[in-house]
Motif scaffolding. Sequence first.
Motif, PDB file in Angstrom:
ATOM      1  N   LEU A 105      44.189  47.665  21.842  1.00 26.50           N
ATOM      2  CA  LEU A 105      42.751  47.537  22.093  1.00 26.50           C
ATOM      3  C   LEU A 105      42.351  46.095  22.388  1.00 26.50           C
ATOM      4  CD1 LEU A 105      41.406  49.897  19.271  1.00 26.50           C
ATOM      5  CD2 LEU A 105      41.632  50.417  21.704  1.00 26.50           C
ATOM      6  N   GLU A 106      43.252  45.169  22.126  1.00 24.51           N
ATOM      7  CA  GLU A 106      42.960  43.748  22.364  1.00 24.51           C
ATOM      8  C   GLU A 106      43.541  43.252  23.686  1.00 24.51           C
ATOM      9  OE1 GLU A 106      44.625  42.019  18.839  1.00 24.51           O
ATOM     10  OE2 GLU A 106      43.568  43.509  17.609  1.00 24.51           O
ATOM     11  N   ARG A 107      44.183  44.131  24.434  1.00 23.80           N
ATOM     12  CA  ARG A 107      44.757  43.733  25.716  1.00 23.80           C
ATOM     13  C   ARG A 107      43.690  43.744  26.815  1.00 23.80           C
ATOM     14  NH1 ARG A 107      50.484  43.385  25.643  1.00 23.80           N
ATOM     15  NH2 ARG A 107      50.928  42.700  23.511  1.00 23.80           N
ATOM     16  N   ASP A 108      44.026  43.156  27.960  1.00 21.23           N
ATOM     17  CA  ASP A 108      43.066  43.083  29.067  1.00 21.23           C
ATOM     18  C   ASP A 108      42.813  44.441  29.711  1.00 21.23           C
ATOM     19  OD1 ASP A 108      42.679  40.415  28.724  1.00 21.23           O
ATOM     20  OD2 ASP A 108      43.776  39.767  30.508  1.00 21.23           O
ATOM     21  N   VAL A 109      43.845  45.281  29.738  1.00 18.98           N
ATOM     22  CA  VAL A 109      43.701  46.580  30.389  1.00 18.98           C
ATOM     23  C   VAL A 109      44.485  47.634  29.616  1.00 18.98           C
ATOM     24  CG1 VAL A 109      45.657  46.185  31.967  1.00 18.98           C
ATOM     25  CG2 VAL A 109      43.876  47.830  32.596  1.00 18.98           C
ATOM     26  N   ILE A 110      43.875  48.807  29.486  1.00 14.41           N
ATOM     27  CA  ILE A 110      44.544  49.969  28.898  1.00 14.41           C
ATOM     28  C   ILE A 110      44.713  51.011  29.998  1.00 14.41           C
ATOM     29  CG2 ILE A 110      44.327  51.914  27.296  1.00 14.41           C
ATOM     30  CD1 ILE A 110      42.733  50.087  25.443  1.00 14.41           C
ATOM     31  N   GLY A 111      45.936  51.474  30.172  1.00 13.17           N
ATOM     32  CA  GLY A 111      46.214  52.536  31.128  1.00 13.17           C
ATOM     33  C   GLY A 111      46.488  53.832  30.392  1.00 13.17           C
ATOM     34  N   GLU A 180      30.729  45.401  23.272  1.00 18.86           N
ATOM     35  CA  GLU A 180      30.853  45.639  24.710  1.00 18.86           C
ATOM     36  C   GLU A 180      31.588  44.514  25.431  1.00 18.86           C
ATOM     37  OE1 GLU A 180      28.034  47.186  28.407  1.00 18.86           O
ATOM     38  OE2 GLU A 180      27.265  47.075  26.349  1.00 18.86           O
ATOM     39  N   ASN A 181      31.346  43.285  25.034  1.00 19.72           N
ATOM     40  CA  ASN A 181      31.978  42.143  25.707  1.00 19.72           C
ATOM     41  C   ASN A 181      33.457  41.994  25.365  1.00 19.72           C
ATOM     42  OD1 ASN A 181      29.588  41.466  26.971  1.00 19.72           O
ATOM     43  ND2 ASN A 181      28.965  40.005  25.382  1.00 19.72           N
TER      44      ASN A 181
END
Length: 373
Positions: A105-111, A180-181
Amino acid sequence: GIVARFAMTTINNTFESVNNEDDPDNPAPTTVLRSGGPQSLVSWESLGHQGRNFVAGGPTVAELTEFNGAPATEPIRTYAGLNSADGIKATAKLAAEELRRTGGLERDVIGIATTTGTGWINEAEASSLEYMYNGNSALVSMQYSFLPSWISFLVDQENALQAGQALFEAVDAMVRELPENDRPKVVVFGESLGSFGGEAPFLALNNLIARTDGALFSGPTFKNEIWTSLTINRDEGSPQWLPIYDKGENVRFSARPENLGRPDDPWGRPRVVYLQHASDPISWWNPDLLFAKPDWLRETRGYDVSPRMEWIPVVTFLQVSADMAVAVDVPDGHGHVYVRDVANAWAAILQPPGWTAEKTEKLRPILRSDENS
């Protein structure tokens, strides 16, 4: 009848044994950032054959660092198998908890990937995201069957839909708990039956773009409701095999990379791409072929559909049905093989920071699908 039940029992037993095969050359991970490894909530054995392949796959930190010329982060891959939990909702929740455990959840993108029937994920679609974000990514998926897609399509459609919906909702709920941010980008993807399940959480295109930061679906099927609706309601003059919808405002259909720029109208955000080949029998098989000539044979034909092909009642249906069995035994860019063009699609959908057209060209030959693993 009795024969049908016996046949299904035999098929189930056969593919269950394949799913449970243990590959001594594919040991459990030693990193906490992969399911089945240390501190994981799921056992390595429970992931199934394709789940273990997925979790063990992808580029290494060294490969990412060399490719991008900057220190990489170790990518996260989480997965829950058919034997990891009891039922689809429990499996989806477990996969999402694995995502949380690993720091996804702390990564830039979740696939969020929806698998095919066996639990397979196109490696090109997965690893492209890892290259583009230099490992600052988290991938999550789950298994809902161990049957090949062509069988799953007949007997497991509901499971594919439920799995796609349950996994997205479980991950989405976690993401929305964050300020949100601080939320990562969330994208969905899948191939074939995976694209069918990947559409499941969304009622229509507007819902898909409202709830995600992008989507990539390759080799969609006639059962894909959003894809079918977009195709039927395509802009006048665009062909069935490569439609334009709403002047390409949010969704593009692509058989080759240059199609992503079609039409010339502005492409808004979020972006959705359907990769589809005119010669892909998985996409164009439909029971209607029995007694109705399809638009893809009436209109200007795709670049790899024979001009000599004619529609003949029943016969054409049987021809396309037979082609499905060999749909992946063709070069990339034809049939049901989607590998290198995945790089162009993800680059267009996400436009990752610092990513360039030169990097896309560099990535294309590196990608593979691992279709037969």
